[in-house]
Write a protein that holds these residues in place. Structure first.
Motif, mmCIF file in Angstrom:
data_model
loop_
_atom_site.group_PDB
_atom_site.id
_atom_site.type_symbol
_atom_site.label_atom_id
_atom_site.label_comp_id
_atom_site.label_asym_id
_atom_site.label_seq_id
_atom_site.Cartn_x
_atom_site.Cartn_y
_atom_site.Cartn_z
ATOM 1 N N UNK A 43 0.850 -1.188 0.000
ATOM 2 C CA UNK A 43 0.000 0.000 0.000
ATOM 3 C C UNK A 43 0.887 1.240 0.000
ATOM 4 N N UNK A 44 0.929 1.943 -1.110
ATOM 5 C CA UNK A 44 1.814 3.088 -1.233
ATOM 6 C C UNK A 44 1.407 4.233 -0.315
ATOM 7 N N UNK A 58 8.987 5.392 -10.396
ATOM 8 C CA UNK A 58 9.604 4.130 -10.823
ATOM 9 C C UNK A 58 8.584 2.999 -10.800
ATOM 10 N N UNK A 59 7.787 2.925 -9.732
ATOM 11 C CA UNK A 59 6.755 1.890 -9.641
ATOM 12 C C UNK A 59 5.753 2.037 -10.769
ATOM 13 N N UNK A 60 5.374 3.245 -11.089
ATOM 14 C CA UNK A 60 4.421 3.483 -12.163
ATOM 15 C C UNK A 60 4.953 2.994 -13.510
ATOM 16 N N UNK A 61 6.266 3.140 -13.736
ATOM 17 C CA UNK A 61 6.862 2.760 -15.018
ATOM 18 C C UNK A 61 7.205 1.277 -15.106
ATOM 19 N N UNK A 62 7.581 0.665 -14.003
ATOM 20 C CA UNK A 62 8.172 -0.668 -14.066
ATOM 21 C C UNK A 62 7.318 -1.786 -13.444
ATOM 22 N N UNK A 63 6.192 -1.456 -12.874
ATOM 23 C CA UNK A 63 5.396 -2.473 -12.174
ATOM 24 C C UNK A 63 3.997 -2.596 -12.771
ATOM 25 N N UNK A 64 3.418 -3.741 -12.545
ATOM 26 C CA UNK A 64 2.014 -3.975 -12.909
ATOM 27 C C UNK A 64 1.381 -4.836 -11.828
ATOM 28 N N UNK A 65 0.100 -4.559 -11.579
ATOM 29 C CA UNK A 65 -0.612 -5.284 -10.521
ATOM 30 C C UNK A 65 -1.826 -5.989 -11.093
ATOM 31 N N UNK A 66 -1.938 -7.279 -10.767
ATOM 32 C CA UNK A 66 -3.112 -8.069 -11.125
ATOM 33 C C UNK A 66 -4.043 -8.103 -9.912
ATOM 34 N N UNK A 89 -4.139 4.746 -7.532
ATOM 35 C CA UNK A 89 -3.353 3.605 -7.991
ATOM 36 C C UNK A 89 -1.884 4.011 -8.059
ATOM 37 N N UNK A 90 -1.016 3.055 -7.791
ATOM 38 C CA UNK A 90 0.414 3.343 -7.822
ATOM 39 C C UNK A 90 1.080 2.825 -9.084
#
Length: 331
Positions: A229-230, A242-250, A266-267
Motif C-alpha cells: 500500500x503506497x 519508478x513503480x508506475x513505469x516498471x510495475x504492474x498489478x493483477x 493507484x500506484x
C-alpha cells in the motif's frame, strides 16, 4: 493419488479440532518436503542456507537458486510468496491439496523462467523461526534468552517458544538478506520480481530500504494480488514514478484477464486477474505475467530512433534537396 489419479480427500473428524489440526500440520510438512524435492530433482535448483556465516549448530533458513543464477547474462527471475505456513516453491497449500502442484506450486513459473534461459531465485520468507516445547523448569531460562520472541499457547495449553532464525526472523529481513548477499551481486541487470500477496508488501519494503540498488537492477515487478500500500508505505516521488513505469498489478476481478482496472488511487497500472480467488491468481496469471516481462524488456532495450539529414543532388533539378534516412543510435 498417483496410483488411482483420484483427488486427495482430507478426512475431517467432526468435533476433534486437535486431531484435525495435527493431521493438517503433518500434511503441510509432507507437502513442504515434497515440493523441496521437486525443486531440486525436477527443476534442478540448489538449496542455499543462510546466514552465510552461521555456526555449525546455529538455526538456519534456506532458499533455492538455479546453478549459475548470479552469473546468467540472460537475466534473473525472483519469486516472493505470500505470508503464512507456505514455504519455498508454494503459492498456496490449500490449492496444492485441492487442485494439485500445477496450480498451487511455483514450479510452472520456475520452469517457464528456466525455459527462457533465465536464472531463478525462490525466496522462503516465512521460514522465520523454530517452535519448540519446553518443560516447566526450563521456561524461565528460555524466556530470558528469548525476550523478543513471542511464546504462544498450543491447543493443549502448554507453552512453546519460537526461536528466531538470524537474518530471517521476519519476511522483510529474509528478503533483504538475500538481496544484499546474492541478488545485488548478480551480473545480470535484467532482474524481474514476481510477488504474491504479502510478498508485494515485502518487496516494496525492500525498495524503500535499497531504493537506488533495486531501481538499477530490476526492470519489472509483477504484483499478484499484492498487499502493498503506497499510502501506508511512504514512498518518495521518484520511487512512485519508478513503480508506475516498471510495475504492474493483477487484482481480483471477475472480468476477463488483463482488462484494465481503474481505482481512484493507484500506484501502477492495474489489470484484472480473471478470478476472485486469491489463491488461484498466480496460476491463472502465469502467461500474462511473462508477457508483461517480455514487453517490459523490449521497452528497456529499445534504442531511440534518430534521423540524419543528408544533402543529395537531384539529377532532374541539379539542385540541392534534403533526404532523411532513418538510423538507430546506441544509448
Amino acid at each position: 493419488y498417483r496410483e488411482t489419479q483420484e483427488a486427495f480427500v482430507f478426512n475431517y473428524h467432526r468435533g476433534e479440532y486437535k486431531r484435525n489440526h495435527q493431521r493438517y500440520q503433518a500434511l503441510g510438512q509432507v507437502i513442504t518436503e515434497h515440493v523441496y524435492r521437486l525443486l531440486e530433482g525436477e527443476c534442478h535448483l540448489q538449496r542455499v542456507y543462510i546466514p552465510l556465516d552461521a555456526k555449525e549448530n546455529e538455526l538456519k533458513s534456506l532458499f533455492f537458486m538455479s546453478p549459475g543464477a548470479l552469473d546468467n547474462p540472460k537475466g534473473l527471475v525472483v519469486l516472493i510468496q505470500d505470508q503464512g505456513v507456505i514455504r519455498a516453491g508454494q503459492w498456496s497449500r490449500k490449492l496444492i491439496v485441492h487442485s494439485g502442484l500445477e496450480q498451487g506450486s511455483q514450479i510452472p513459473y520456475i520452469k517457464k523462467a528456466l525455459g527462457d534461459s533465465c536464472g531463478v531465485i525462490v525466496m522462503n520468507p516465512n521460514d522465520n523461526f523454530l517452535e519448540v516445547k519446553v518443560k516447566e523448569e526450563y521456561r524461565t531460562d528460555l524466556q530470558n534468552a528469548s525476550t523478543n520472541c513471542p511464546s504462544p499457547m498450543d491447543t493443549e495449553g502448554k507453552e512453546f517458544f519460537r526461536i528466531p532464525k538470524r537474518c530471517s526472523s521476519t519476511p522483510e529481513e529474509h528478503v533483504r538478506y538475500i538481496w544484499d548477499h546474492f541478488v545485488s551481486k548478480c551480473e545480470a541487470r535484467r532482474v524481474a520480481v514476481i510477488a504474491h500477496g504479502y510478498g508485494g508488501l515485502v518487496f516494496v519494503d525492500l525498495l524503500l530500504q535499497r531504493r537506488q540498488e533495486v531501481q538499477s537492477k530490476i526492470f519489472a515487478a509483477a504484483f499478484i494480488d499484492s498487499l502493498h500500500n503506497m499510502w501506508h508505505q511512504v514512498l518518495d516521488k521518484k520511487t512512485q514514478e519508478w513503480i508506475q513505469r516498471h510495475c504492474r498489478k493483477w487484482v481480483l476481478s471477475s472480468r476477463p484477464i488483463d482488462r484494465p482496472v481503474t481505482f481512484v488511487k493507484v500506484d501502477c497500472p492495474q489489470v484484472s486477474a480473471g478470478t476472485q480467488s486469491h489463491e488461484s491468481v498466480p496460476w491463472i496469471c502465469l502467461q500474462s505475467v511473462f508477457r508483461f516481462f517480455t514487453r517490459a524488456l523490449k521497452a528497456k532495450n529499445k534504442v531511440p530512433f534518430s534521423r540524419a539529414v543528408i544533402v543529395t543532388r537531384s539529377k532532374s533539378k541539379q539542385g540541392l534537396t534534403r533526404a532523411a534516412f532513418g538510423g538507430f543510435s546506441p544509448y
